[in-house]
Enzyme design. Structure first.
Site, mmCIF file in Angstrom:
data_model
loop_
_atom_site.group_PDB
_atom_site.id
_atom_site.type_symbol
_atom_site.label_atom_id
_atom_site.label_comp_id
_atom_site.label_asym_id
_atom_site.label_seq_id
_atom_site.Cartn_x
_atom_site.Cartn_y
_atom_site.Cartn_z
ATOM 1 N N ASP A 128 -8.210 -11.998 1.666
ATOM 2 C CA ASP A 128 -8.458 -12.116 0.229
ATOM 3 C C ASP A 128 -9.108 -13.466 -0.038
ATOM 4 O O ASP A 128 -8.851 -14.452 0.657
ATOM 5 C CB ASP A 128 -7.171 -11.938 -0.591
ATOM 6 C CG ASP A 128 -6.084 -12.946 -0.269
ATOM 7 O OD1 ASP A 128 -6.099 -14.042 -0.853
ATOM 8 O OD2 ASP A 128 -5.206 -12.628 0.547
ATOM 9 N N ASP A 132 -1.200 -10.422 -9.272
ATOM 10 C CA ASP A 132 -0.660 -11.542 -8.504
ATOM 11 C C ASP A 132 0.444 -12.219 -9.310
ATOM 12 O O ASP A 132 0.191 -12.895 -10.303
ATOM 13 C CB ASP A 132 -1.807 -12.516 -8.204
ATOM 14 C CG ASP A 132 -1.379 -13.744 -7.411
ATOM 15 O OD1 ASP A 132 -0.169 -13.916 -7.159
ATOM 16 O OD2 ASP A 132 -2.267 -14.546 -7.055
ATOM 17 N N GLU A 191 3.396 -14.931 -9.003
ATOM 18 C CA GLU A 191 3.955 -15.994 -8.169
ATOM 19 C C GLU A 191 4.371 -17.185 -9.016
ATOM 20 O O GLU A 191 4.302 -17.155 -10.238
ATOM 21 C CB GLU A 191 2.974 -16.394 -7.076
ATOM 22 C CG GLU A 191 1.596 -16.852 -7.551
ATOM 23 C CD GLU A 191 0.666 -17.131 -6.370
ATOM 24 O OE1 GLU A 191 0.824 -18.194 -5.743
ATOM 25 O OE2 GLU A 191 -0.227 -16.284 -6.080
#
Length: 292
Positions: free
Chosen positions: A93, A182, A184
């Site tokens: 990625d 995503d 996090e």
């Protein structure tokens, strides 16, 4: 003034106040070649532009080694079909920090899929997205886009719409993976969960999840680490019935999975020299994920 705009203004102030220390840590480096703000004022999210896993590596560390990287090429556990995984597919990625990617090189290294950062919050777009997203496709990879979530800045619905409107959609061409969310650690403050409790965070994810599905007909992939997810979402809601899990752990195994999942689909196993991933299944299973 909207709530999102007030939050962005407060975050701009916070970034200016703490920018020196943050820059020394490399947390708020403006990517080379990034386009200037069209409004003429500095945007906190554009300054930040956080790559996938950057905050997981910061908090949890990267303990990967040549031995653990070799281990990542071996199947682990069961796959999406409920059967023991028999193969893996290598991928990477990328974000704006990689600039114009030499996709022929990574194809030669055996990478067969890629995820490309498209957006962050509702005010950042990757200036290299077209080269990275189209380049990976043109070299033959199956590719998808990802969105770096900032749940404190705007709703899941708003961020899902921003993502889809700026490269994060899906098409049934057999070469496009569903968009990835995503989730996090918070790079903008001390609270790793962005000031939300578990119920609020789970509702935020659900809002994104449902909106993305209504826009594309696909459920998003969720990228996270077990430690972050269990701390910030916990058992408030479960997404394992609809969402493929992309788990980050820079060690010799996937380890325990986040609450709600019985198997992983993708494992991000190192951030060196760039993020590298292992799809937990054979190539035809990767194609199945792309095809929906």
């Amino acid at each position: 003034m909207s709530t999102a705009r007030r939050i962005r203004r407060r975050m701009r102030t916070a970034v200016v106040a703490g920018s020196v220390g943050a820059l020394l840590l490399g947390a708020l480096t403006t990517p080379a070649g990034a386009a200037p703000s069209s409004t003429g004022e500095t945007d906190a999210f554009e300054i930040g532009n956080h790559a996938m896993g950057s905050q997981i590596a910061r908090v949890e560390g990267d303990n990967s080694s040549p031995a653990t990287k070799a281990r990542a090429t071996q199947p682990q556990g069961v796959g999406a079909d409920g059967m023991k995984a028999q193969a893996t597919v290598a991928g990477i990625d990328v974000a704006s920090y990689q600039g114009n990617v030499d996709w022929d090189h990574w194809w030669g290294e055996g990478k067969r899929f890629a995820y490309v950062k498209a957006t962050e919050a509702t005010s950042y777009e990757n200036p290299y997205f077209a080269q990275q997203y189209n380049g990976s496709y043109n070299v033959g990879m199956i590719r998808g886009a990802y969105h770096f979530a900032v749940p404190s800045s705007s709703s899941g619905r708003e961020q899902a719409n921003y993502f889809v409107d700026n490269g994060g959609g899906w098409s049934g061409d057999g070469k496009t993976l569903p968009g990835a969310l995503d989730m996090e650690y918070n790079p903008y403050g001390d609270d790793p969960c962005y000031g939300l409790n578990q119920a609020q965070m789970a509702s935020w994810v659900r809002d994104f999840h449902d909106t993305y599905h209504s826009r594309t007909g696909r459920w998003p992939v969720i990228y996270t680490s077990t430690s972050w997810w269990n701390m910030c979402v916990g058992s408030a809601q479960s997404f394992g019935d609809t969402v493929p899990l992309w788990v980050a752990r820079y060690a010799d195994s996937v380890g325990p999975l986040p609450n709600g999942w019985g198997y992983h689909t993708i494992w991000q196993y190192t951030s060196s020299p760039l993020d590298q991933n292992s799809f937990n299944g054979a190539y035809d299973r990767l194609q199945a994920l792309a095809n929906g």
